[in-house]
Motif scaffolding. Sequence first.
Motif, PDB file in Angstrom:
ATOM      1  N   THR A   2     -13.560 -57.725 -16.994  1.00 45.44           N
ATOM      2  CA  THR A   2     -13.894 -58.324 -18.294  1.00 45.44           C
ATOM      3  C   THR A   2     -12.680 -58.883 -19.033  1.00 45.44           C
ATOM      4  OG1 THR A   2     -13.666 -56.164 -19.379  1.00 45.44           O
ATOM      5  CG2 THR A   2     -15.860 -56.780 -18.568  1.00 45.44           C
ATOM      6  N   ARG A   3     -11.504 -58.744 -18.443  1.00 47.64           N
ATOM      7  CA  ARG A   3     -10.302 -59.198 -19.142  1.00 47.64           C
ATOM      8  C   ARG A   3     -10.366 -60.696 -19.423  1.00 47.64           C
ATOM      9  NH1 ARG A   3      -6.982 -57.376 -15.775  1.00 47.64           N
ATOM     10  NH2 ARG A   3      -6.789 -55.324 -16.749  1.00 47.64           N
ATOM     11  N   LYS A   4     -10.768 -61.476 -18.399  1.00 47.66           N
ATOM     12  CA  LYS A   4     -10.834 -62.924 -18.577  1.00 47.66           C
ATOM     13  C   LYS A   4     -11.956 -63.296 -19.551  1.00 47.66           C
ATOM     14  CE  LYS A   4     -10.173 -65.510 -15.016  1.00 47.66           C
ATOM     15  NZ  LYS A   4     -10.351 -66.243 -13.736  1.00 47.66           N
ATOM     16  N   ALA A   5     -13.128 -62.646 -19.413  1.00 50.26           N
ATOM     17  CA  ALA A   5     -14.246 -62.949 -20.309  1.00 50.26           C
ATOM     18  C   ALA A   5     -13.897 -62.608 -21.759  1.00 50.26           C
ATOM     19  CB  ALA A   5     -15.494 -62.188 -19.870  1.00 50.26           C
ATOM     20  N   ASP A   6     -13.163 -61.495 -21.972  1.00 52.59           N
ATOM     21  CA  ASP A   6     -12.785 -61.107 -23.335  1.00 52.59           C
ATOM     22  C   ASP A   6     -11.849 -62.132 -23.956  1.00 52.59           C
ATOM     23  OD1 ASP A   6     -14.333 -58.871 -23.144  1.00 52.59           O
ATOM     24  OD2 ASP A   6     -12.680 -57.535 -22.579  1.00 52.59           O
ATOM     25  N   SER A   7     -10.961 -62.669 -23.144  1.00 52.45           N
ATOM     26  CA  SER A   7     -10.034 -63.665 -23.681  1.00 52.45           C
ATOM     27  C   SER A   7     -10.775 -64.955 -24.047  1.00 52.45           C
ATOM     28  CB  SER A   7      -8.924 -63.964 -22.666  1.00 52.45           C
ATOM     29  OG  SER A   7      -9.475 -64.557 -21.490  1.00 52.45           O
ATOM     30  N   ILE A   8     -11.739 -65.345 -23.206  1.00 53.34           N
ATOM     31  CA  ILE A   8     -12.522 -66.551 -23.506  1.00 53.34           C
ATOM     32  C   ILE A   8     -13.375 -66.334 -24.745  1.00 53.34           C
ATOM     33  CG2 ILE A   8     -14.412 -68.003 -22.649  1.00 53.34           C
ATOM     34  CD1 ILE A   8     -13.283 -67.633 -19.843  1.00 53.34           C
TER      35      ILE A   8
ATOM     36  N   LYS B  48     -13.973 -51.757 -14.600  1.00 53.78           N
ATOM     37  CA  LYS B  48     -14.632 -52.715 -15.487  1.00 53.78           C
ATOM     38  C   LYS B  48     -13.619 -53.504 -16.297  1.00 53.78           C
ATOM     39  CE  LYS B  48     -18.456 -54.301 -17.411  1.00 53.78           C
ATOM     40  NZ  LYS B  48     -19.471 -55.031 -16.655  1.00 53.78           N
ATOM     41  N   ALA B  49     -12.544 -52.858 -16.682  1.00 53.84           N
ATOM     42  CA  ALA B  49     -11.548 -53.538 -17.521  1.00 53.84           C
ATOM     43  C   ALA B  49     -10.944 -54.730 -16.799  1.00 53.84           C
ATOM     44  CB  ALA B  49     -10.454 -52.551 -17.938  1.00 53.84           C
ATOM     45  N   ASP B  50     -10.742 -54.624 -15.483  1.00 56.11           N
ATOM     46  CA  ASP B  50     -10.162 -55.739 -14.728  1.00 56.11           C
ATOM     47  C   ASP B  50     -11.116 -56.934 -14.697  1.00 56.11           C
ATOM     48  OD1 ASP B  50      -8.089 -54.056 -14.300  1.00 56.11           O
ATOM     49  OD2 ASP B  50      -8.570 -53.608 -12.200  1.00 56.11           O
TER      50      ASP B  50
ATOM     51  N   GLY C  49     -13.510 -40.578 -15.817  1.00 55.21           N
ATOM     52  CA  GLY C  49     -13.148 -41.072 -17.133  1.00 55.21           C
ATOM     53  C   GLY C  49     -12.959 -42.578 -17.211  1.00 55.21           C
ATOM     54  N   GLU C  50     -13.305 -43.311 -16.182  1.00 58.58           N
ATOM     55  CA  GLU C  50     -13.131 -44.759 -16.188  1.00 58.58           C
ATOM     56  C   GLU C  50     -14.435 -45.432 -15.748  1.00 58.58           C
ATOM     57  OE1 GLU C  50     -10.036 -48.194 -14.519  1.00 58.58           O
ATOM     58  OE2 GLU C  50      -9.871 -46.110 -13.834  1.00 58.58           O
ATOM     59  N   LYS C  51     -14.757 -46.597 -16.391  1.00 59.31           N
ATOM     60  CA  LYS C  51     -15.965 -47.335 -16.036  1.00 59.31           C
ATOM     61  C   LYS C  51     -15.682 -48.256 -14.852  1.00 59.31           C
ATOM     62  CE  LYS C  51     -18.387 -47.378 -20.481  1.00 59.31           C
ATOM     63  NZ  LYS C  51     -19.008 -48.219 -21.533  1.00 59.31           N
ATOM     64  N   TYR C  52     -16.625 -48.233 -13.919  1.00 60.86           N
ATOM     65  CA  TYR C  52     -16.498 -49.073 -12.732  1.00 60.86           C
ATOM     66  C   TYR C  52     -17.724 -49.984 -12.609  1.00 60.86           C
ATOM     67  CZ  TYR C  52     -12.613 -46.287 -10.913  1.00 60.86           C
ATOM     68  OH  TYR C  52     -11.407 -45.670 -10.726  1.00 60.86           O
ATOM     69  N   GLN C  53     -17.491 -51.214 -12.145  1.00 57.50           N
ATOM     70  CA  GLN C  53     -18.579 -52.100 -11.709  1.00 57.50           C
ATOM     71  C   GLN C  53     -18.786 -51.827 -10.216  1.00 57.50           C
ATOM     72  OE1 GLN C  53     -20.190 -54.322 -13.641  1.00 57.50           O
ATOM     73  NE2 GLN C  53     -21.481 -55.249 -12.092  1.00 57.50           N
TER      74      GLN C  53
ATOM     75  N   VAL D 219     -21.769 -66.207 -16.905  1.00 59.32           N
ATOM     76  CA  VAL D 219     -21.371 -66.963 -15.707  1.00 59.32           C
ATOM     77  C   VAL D 219     -20.226 -66.267 -14.993  1.00 59.32           C
ATOM     78  CG1 VAL D 219     -20.324 -69.114 -14.922  1.00 59.32           C
ATOM     79  CG2 VAL D 219     -22.234 -69.172 -16.528  1.00 59.32           C
ATOM     80  N   ILE D 220     -19.235 -65.789 -15.777  1.00 58.81           N
ATOM     81  CA  ILE D 220     -18.098 -65.086 -15.159  1.00 58.81           C
ATOM     82  C   ILE D 220     -18.581 -63.829 -14.453  1.00 58.81           C
ATOM     83  CG2 ILE D 220     -15.979 -63.814 -15.664  1.00 58.81           C
ATOM     84  CD1 ILE D 220     -15.425 -65.835 -17.883  1.00 58.81           C
ATOM     85  N   GLN D 221     -19.486 -63.089 -15.133  1.00 59.55           N
ATOM     86  CA  GLN D 221     -20.010 -61.869 -14.524  1.00 59.55           C
ATOM     87  C   GLN D 221     -20.757 -62.182 -13.236  1.00 59.55           C
ATOM     88  OE1 GLN D 221     -19.398 -58.662 -15.639  1.00 59.55           O
ATOM     89  NE2 GLN D 221     -20.230 -58.210 -13.607  1.00 59.55           N
ATOM     90  N   GLU D 222     -21.575 -63.261 -13.272  1.00 61.16           N
ATOM     91  CA  GLU D 222     -22.302 -63.649 -12.055  1.00 61.16           C
ATOM     92  C   GLU D 222     -21.333 -64.012 -10.942  1.00 61.16           C
ATOM     93  OE1 GLU D 222     -24.775 -66.822 -13.341  1.00 61.16           O
ATOM     94  OE2 GLU D 222     -26.309 -65.513 -14.241  1.00 61.16           O
ATOM     95  N   GLU D 223     -20.227 -64.682 -11.313  1.00 56.71           N
ATOM     96  CA  GLU D 223     -19.237 -65.057 -10.299  1.00 56.71           C
ATOM     97  C   GLU D 223     -18.561 -63.810  -9.724  1.00 56.71           C
ATOM     98  OE1 GLU D 223     -17.278 -67.491  -7.792  1.00 56.71           O
ATOM     99  OE2 GLU D 223     -18.873 -68.048  -9.192  1.00 56.71           O
ATOM    100  N   VAL D 224     -18.275 -62.847 -10.609  1.00 56.08           N
ATOM    101  CA  VAL D 224     -17.664 -61.596 -10.144  1.00 56.08           C
ATOM    102  C   VAL D 224     -18.613 -60.866  -9.198  1.00 56.08           C
ATOM    103  CG1 VAL D 224     -16.917 -59.297 -10.893  1.00 56.08           C
ATOM    104  CG2 VAL D 224     -16.127 -61.332 -12.109  1.00 56.08           C
ATOM    105  N   ASP D 225     -19.891 -60.774  -9.611  1.00 59.00           N
ATOM    106  CA  ASP D 225     -20.874 -60.106  -8.750  1.00 59.00           C
ATOM    107  C   ASP D 225     -20.986 -60.803  -7.407  1.00 59.00           C
ATOM    108  OD1 ASP D 225     -21.325 -58.397 -10.828  1.00 59.00           O
ATOM    109  OD2 ASP D 225     -23.159 -59.403 -11.524  1.00 59.00           O
ATOM    110  N   HIS D 226     -20.970 -62.129  -7.460  1.00 60.17           N
ATOM    111  CA  HIS D 226     -21.061 -62.882  -6.210  1.00 60.17           C
ATOM    112  C   HIS D 226     -19.841 -62.613  -5.328  1.00 60.17           C
ATOM    113  CE1 HIS D 226     -22.086 -66.106  -3.470  1.00 60.17           C
ATOM    114  NE2 HIS D 226     -20.902 -66.682  -3.678  1.00 60.17           N
ATOM    115  N   THR D 227     -18.648 -62.572  -5.967  1.00 59.89           N
ATOM    116  CA  THR D 227     -17.417 -62.308  -5.203  1.00 59.89           C
ATOM    117  C   THR D 227     -17.466 -60.912  -4.580  1.00 59.89           C
ATOM    118  OG1 THR D 227     -16.196 -63.754  -6.697  1.00 59.89           O
ATOM    119  CG2 THR D 227     -14.907 -62.217  -5.347  1.00 59.89           C
ATOM    120  N   GLN D 228     -17.939 -59.924  -5.360  1.00 62.35           N
ATOM    121  CA  GLN D 228     -18.043 -58.567  -4.826  1.00 62.35           C
ATOM    122  C   GLN D 228     -18.971 -58.528  -3.600  1.00 62.35           C
ATOM    123  OE1 GLN D 228     -18.802 -56.662  -8.854  1.00 62.35           O
ATOM    124  NE2 GLN D 228     -17.738 -55.015  -7.790  1.00 62.35           N
ATOM    125  N   GLN D 229     -20.090 -59.224  -3.705  1.00 60.30           N
ATOM    126  CA  GLN D 229     -21.017 -59.241  -2.568  1.00 60.30           C
ATOM    127  C   GLN D 229     -20.383 -59.908  -1.351  1.00 60.30           C
ATOM    128  OE1 GLN D 229     -24.076 -57.817  -2.207  1.00 60.30           O
ATOM    129  NE2 GLN D 229     -23.693 -56.869  -4.202  1.00 60.30           N
TER     130      GLN D 229
END
Length: 740
Positions: free
Chosen positions: A265-271, A261-263, A238-242, A26-36
């Motif tokens: 997934t930070r919230k998802a990793d904590s959850i 990518k790290a920015d 050398g860094e992963k990007y969404q 859900v967080i990823q979908e929200e991030v993708d939606h925000t990016q769009q």
Amino acid sequence: MVYSLLISILPVFLIGFAASYRVTKVIQEEVDHTQQMVLNQIKNQLNDFIINLNIASISLSSNLTLEKSVNEGLSADNVNQSFEMIETIRKQKSFSSIRFEVSMISKRYQMVYSDLAKTSFEYFNQMMDSEKPQYNSSFIITPRTYPNQEDLLLFRPIPLHTYYTDGVIILHVSISEILQFVDKLNLEDNRRLYVVDPSGKVIVSRNEKDIGTRLSGSPGMHEWWQQPPDTMEIALDGEKYQVASLKSSLNDWTYILMIPKADLTRKADSIRGFTWGIMGAMGLLSVMIALIGSRRFYHPIEKLLKTISGEGKWEDKHRDELQALDSFMLHMLRTNGELKDKLKEQIPDLRAGIFQQLLWGEITEAEMRAKVEQWDLPLKGALFKVCIAAVDEYKQWVEAYREKELPLIHYALKKVAEETFAEKLPCIVFTSQQGQIVIMIGSDMPNEEFQAAVRERADQVRHNVGRYFPFTVSVSISPACRDYSRLTSSYQEALTLLNYRLLLGNNVTLSDDDIGPSVRTSSRQIFQLHKQIVHSLVQRDLNGANRDLQQLVEAIPQYAQSSETVMGLFSYLLGELEYVFHEIKEDLHDVFDYPPYKTLYSFTTLEDLRKWMSNELFPSIVKQLETDSGSKQKKIAQQTLLFIHDSFDSDLSLQQVANSFQMSDSQLSRIFKEETGKNFSEYLIEYRMKKAREWLEYTDMSIKEIAERLRYTNVQNFSRTFKQISGVPPGEYRKHARND
């Protein structure tokens, strides 16, 4: 204990993993939606930027002053014209929200006016030759496409609707202006933005060095920029990007937004970490509960097992109490399923049995009302009627269809009657016997209106049958009654009305209104004469048969309404004779060298018909009976067969038949066995089973009703006897017969 622990822990971990996965998704979908959404905003702002440039170019291209300057040239001799042109350009630049410089080319004079230094006609002309612009269209050249070209250039012809043949207006937007535009988007510092034209060149970027370069130079990105997905991941420096991308329909530019990518997934990793912690705590709690609760929970299982099984000796068959309970429950489920299947098979028989019981008077008023509610039968109202649709020319009808086709014909007739009546009147339709369809109707209409509606539907049934089938039916309508218990009498009255077809003809609707006193009298008289003639011939009384025939010939003209009816009456008499011959193992057709029915219909006068019957038909029948009867012993066997055929549904016994012949039962049994090869009881059982097969195949009588009519004390005895004779139980026989 192991099962208890697994049941306690597994759900916790499964739910935890599922929840963690779902939250992350859900967080990823929200991030993708925000990016769009961000990309859409950037696209819209940049589209506005380009649209404003186009508006400014169109305004200049369509300006008459600039058009005049292009046509007349830019020279010192025309100072006023030049000043007016410069002023026009200055005003347009001041009106625009975008800072740009202007160059104007007169291709006729190969001259250039520009706000910038070091510009020449050949410089811009080379660009136009390379780009090959279309008629009345603008085009944009990305910065750093050509040598010494640091600006974004927008070209448009002067005048507006030309092929770049007269003049050209060029708007210059500097890279610094583009960078200022990007800064206004307020993107976070760690995000990358690229706007790429169809050739792969970067038009807009947060890094000035990237503008004008080709995206294909960036590792991992050149493979997908022309047909990019909505989102993807790539590794860059050398860094992963969404990566989120979007195509613009305005100019076919690709908008690319890259976020580390790290920015994201930070919230998802904590959850996820928090969820796994909760899972661990709940797992430990579940283990404790399982250890304590499993000891208490096993005692009720032992108690329940003893209650179900009624005894404690389960160890011989099962490993433990749980397996024993499982076995008992499976047995109960199988038994329940078998009972449901049997009940489902019996429902049509039960409903048909209700109708038959109702017609035979074997069910009370209160019981019928309860069954109407229980089975939701469409037989409700203040008044009830019974209609019988009977096939005309029954003998020809039976001969026309093979035995296996008759159930299908019955089904089709039932559907025609049901659909015709159901248009206006709720009804119940079923087959009572071969060649007859019974329709029971209930209504709250007044009697006269009810009678008119039923008659109109009955006429429509006859019309529909004549339309769809190569035979006709007659429909009888009983008088109305007010109780279910009176439907038995109504059925008998409808059957009686059908007999009047012999006088009124075929394909008719029959009710009390159609049968006058004279018709009723003639009907009784004619049927009585039929019976007397048949009886006299069977008894070899030729004189009595001729006497009754003479009375019949004299009576018929008084009542018959057509020649067809007259011939039908005599055809009916032939049918009665043929039936009797069949019962005593004789064939009426063996009496003649010609077909009797065809001969019957060849006569044109009643007198000729009487002479043929009196002089040829009757003497031949009597002679055949006397010739084939042989000994007195054979006559007794034939009479016994007739006795069985007439009384098979009564409590018939060998002693009863022997008494009628004034002989002992042992003597009759011996004679019957010698002439037929079967014992009396064997033949009676076989004949009853033959009738049972006919009723199962051609009627809706229930198995219970058939057993009762054949004088069996219970269904079990009947079913056992039927299976011994027919090879299958009654229900299975009916199912296979109707499927065939």
